[in-house]
Design an enzyme around this catalytic site. Structure first.
Site, PDB file in Angstrom:
ATOM      1  N   ASP A   1      -6.183  -8.746  -8.611  1.00 39.30           N
ATOM      2  CA  ASP A   1      -6.722  -8.162  -7.382  1.00 39.30           C
ATOM      3  C   ASP A   1      -5.737  -7.153  -6.796  1.00 39.30           C
ATOM      4  O   ASP A   1      -4.593  -7.485  -6.506  1.00 39.30           O
ATOM      5  CB  ASP A   1      -7.036  -9.257  -6.370  1.00 39.30           C
ATOM      6  CG  ASP A   1      -8.053 -10.263  -6.909  1.00 39.30           C
ATOM      7  OD1 ASP A   1      -8.934  -9.857  -7.689  1.00 39.30           O
ATOM      8  OD2 ASP A   1      -7.956 -11.450  -6.559  1.00 39.30           O
TER       9      ASP A   1
ATOM     10  N   ASP B   1      -1.214  -7.983 -12.553  1.00 42.69           N
ATOM     11  CA  ASP B   1      -1.834  -8.749 -11.483  1.00 42.69           C
ATOM     12  C   ASP B   1      -3.301  -8.318 -11.504  1.00 42.69           C
ATOM     13  O   ASP B   1      -3.639  -7.260 -12.031  1.00 42.69           O
ATOM     14  CB  ASP B   1      -1.164  -8.414 -10.142  1.00 42.69           C
ATOM     15  CG  ASP B   1      -1.844  -9.108  -8.974  1.00 42.69           C
ATOM     16  OD1 ASP B   1      -2.135 -10.313  -9.073  1.00 42.69           O
ATOM     17  OD2 ASP B   1      -2.100  -8.428  -7.954  1.00 42.69           O
TER      18      ASP B   1
END
Length: 173
Positions: free
Chosen positions: A11, A9
């Site tokens: 952020d 992922d």
């Protein structure tokens, strides 16, 4: 030959999540993030970024901002000999203010569409792959395709990644 992959992922995992990061000047790498990517590269893993980017749907920034940030990230990683094999993002959201982005998308996590799209394009060994995310929706996406999900809650990302990949294994077979 299939190879294992690390799906990151963005952020909250690779960079600090302080809300809708799209400006290069505001990106701050998580401790050990670049080194985590390099460790996965050195171990022979494919490395992918999969990120929901609803800020596009909300009218906060445009897709070209996301693409420019990803290009900058790739350039910064290259300075230490690290690389991302592919960046995938989902700009859609069911409550978007911009109509063309207002939809339920198979690519928006927790749906696994970004992962399945990558699995169609790259020879990934699912059984030896991992996804590193900071939210339950990330882990749901991984589970949906049979990939081991790891919840990252801070600290040194490289330490976590090194603890789950084995650079001594031949990952090409």
């Amino acid at each position: 030959m299939k190879r294992p992959a690390v799906f990151f992922d963005r952020d909250g995992v690779l960079n600090e999540d302080h809300g809708y990061v799209y400006e290069i000047s505001k990106l701050k790498w998580i401790a050990g993030a670049r080194e985590a990517v390099k460790a996965a590269n050195d171990a022979g893993y494919l490395v992918f970024v999969i990120t929901n980017q609803s800020g596009v749907a909300r009218g906060l920034y445009e897709e070209h901002h996301v693409q420019a940030l990803h290009e900058w990230m790739a350039g910064d990683l290259a300075r230490i000999g690290a690389y991302i094999d592919a960046f995938e993002y989902c700009p859609y959201h069911p409550n978007a203010v911009i109509e063309r982005y207002r939809k339920v998308s198979h690519r928006r996590k927790p749906a696994p569409g970004m992962i399945t799209d990558l699995l169609e394009r790259f020879p990934v060994d699912i059984s030896r792959s991992i996804l590193v995310g900071d939210k339950p929706t990330d882990l749901e996406a991984a589970r949906a395709v049979g990939i081991r999900g790891l919840l990252f809650s801070g600290g040194d990302l490289a330490k976590l990644v090194r603890s789950v990949i084995d650079p001594k294994k031949n990952v090409s077979g």
